[in-house]
Scaffold this active site. Sequence first.
Site, PDB file in Angstrom:
ATOM      1  CE  LYS A 176      23.245 -29.623   9.717  1.00  0.00           C
ATOM      2  NZ  LYS A 176      22.953 -29.745   8.248  1.00  0.00           N
ATOM      3  CG  LEU A 253      35.584 -36.902  10.028  1.00  0.00           C
ATOM      4  CD1 LEU A 253      36.747 -36.275  10.790  1.00  0.00           C
ATOM      5  CD2 LEU A 253      34.378 -35.979  10.024  1.00  0.00           C
ATOM      6  NE  ARG A 280      28.370 -47.822  -3.576  1.00  0.00           N
ATOM      7  CZ  ARG A 280      28.156 -47.608  -2.270  1.00  0.00           C
ATOM      8  NH1 ARG A 280      26.932 -47.634  -1.793  1.00  0.00           N
ATOM      9  NH2 ARG A 280      29.163 -47.395  -1.473  1.00  0.00           N
ATOM     10  CB  CYS A 286      33.102 -40.891   2.356  1.00  0.00           C
ATOM     11  SG  CYS A 286      32.050 -42.102   3.158  1.00  0.00           S
ATOM     12  CD  GLU A 383      36.195 -37.581   0.481  1.00  0.00           C
ATOM     13  OE1 GLU A 383      35.606 -38.674   0.479  1.00  0.00           O
ATOM     14  OE2 GLU A 383      35.825 -36.620   1.178  1.00  0.00           O
TER      15      GLU A 383
END
Length: 479
Positions: A176, A253, A280, A286, A383
């Site tokens: 998916k 994660l 970048r 992440c 984040e």
Amino acid sequence: MSIEDEAPQGLFIGGAWTDAAATFKVTDPATGEVVAEVADATGPDAVRALDAAAGAQATWAATAPRTRAEILRRAFELMTERAESLARLATVEMGRPLAESRAEVAYAADFLRWFAEEAVRIGGDHRVAPTGDYRIVTARQPVGPCYLITPWNFPLAMVTRKVAPALAAGCTMVLKPAEATPLSALRLAELLADAGVPDGVFNVIPTLSPAEVTGALLADGRLRKLSFTGSTEVGRRLLAQSAPGVLRTSMELGGNAPFLVLDDADVAAAVEGAMVAKMRNAGQSCVAANRFLVHAAVADEFTEALRERLAALRTGPGLDPGSQVGPLIDAKARDKVGELVADAERRGAKLRLGGRPVPGPGSFYPPTLLTGVPEDAPITQQEIFGPVAAIAAYDDEQSMVAAANATSAGLVAFVYTRDLDRALRVGDALEAGMVGINRGLVSNAAAPFGGIKQSGLGREGGLEGIDEYLEVKYLAIQA
């Protein structure tokens, strides 16, 4: 050639392209324009895809490792041949500059090549039991049908990082892709079929209903493995959903990467590394540097040099040859970054560059620099996923390490120092699954990618990556 001509837009199930009852739109984040309408899978479509994967599992597992390796090698060659069209497709659906998309295609292809080489090296063990009366033989076998969920920020490499080891191990799968960027995954399905991957081994089901599709698959007893790359919040829910079926899980994660510049660092080299680690993909990674922890002795020099480099960057559509910073994935992402910056300013941080959305079409946010960012600001705990460098100064190494570790995330960290002993000491002390020492890029198909704490479970790439798709079987053989 238009993007509609370049990319298939149906479901790929059992080696065939099929329609769905509905479609959804894919937009170019640089313009907001619709570039494709893709089949929208439902729960029953997901079950059909798992039917195909389960039906092909035994045959694919029994396929000779050399044959699997040669198919993966052919896929690598095809990706290399088609690199330019794949890069342009990724740029249109994801927005980043074309040069960065070309680099992603090369990175994605490396996983196909690496695991082509690993497919023939799946080993076991043989030893005499301590009692001496029988032999212990171990073998590694494919775990079985897998469900792979990938993010939008690297729409090709995050797929091959999972698909290549699964194919090498002898696993079938249902993929998916992220709803924002499904076109690259669909093109990959076409490429793998051309490379010789048998029908049913690799199935792709884009959807706007991930909960429905995922729920249907995780509840099916034929599924044996889940691999997910995405946010920690969603990862927690998927782990809970995987518990009833006791599924093998791999979780890559969220991160909150600290970038430490010690007082003896080569400041020019640190700035070069910071540009890579932060900018970048416009910071949408992440492993992007999220917090710059800089020793006070070099903070002014580092800050000014980084500000000059960021100010020189040109923001614009990815297909523009002069563009160096593309748009964020959508307006929601742009607004979140803006809110984090505004909150930091309210808490006393000083805005040194940027900080305001770019007017006009597209979800652009400019390169931004903040200094004096307090440790309790949300921008240091979440984040950022945008082109914002948040700098805080510290007076000693111990305080920098403590601040770096003061987070539930533990994916990657970066350290700049001229002293090798110090680099190793700080690298050991940092609570992260990966540490870049005097370099701003750690990703490599030959290296194990993954984190500790709430940044995930398992590793992708490297010698370790194929283990995520293998089970160990032990045979006790009477001597």
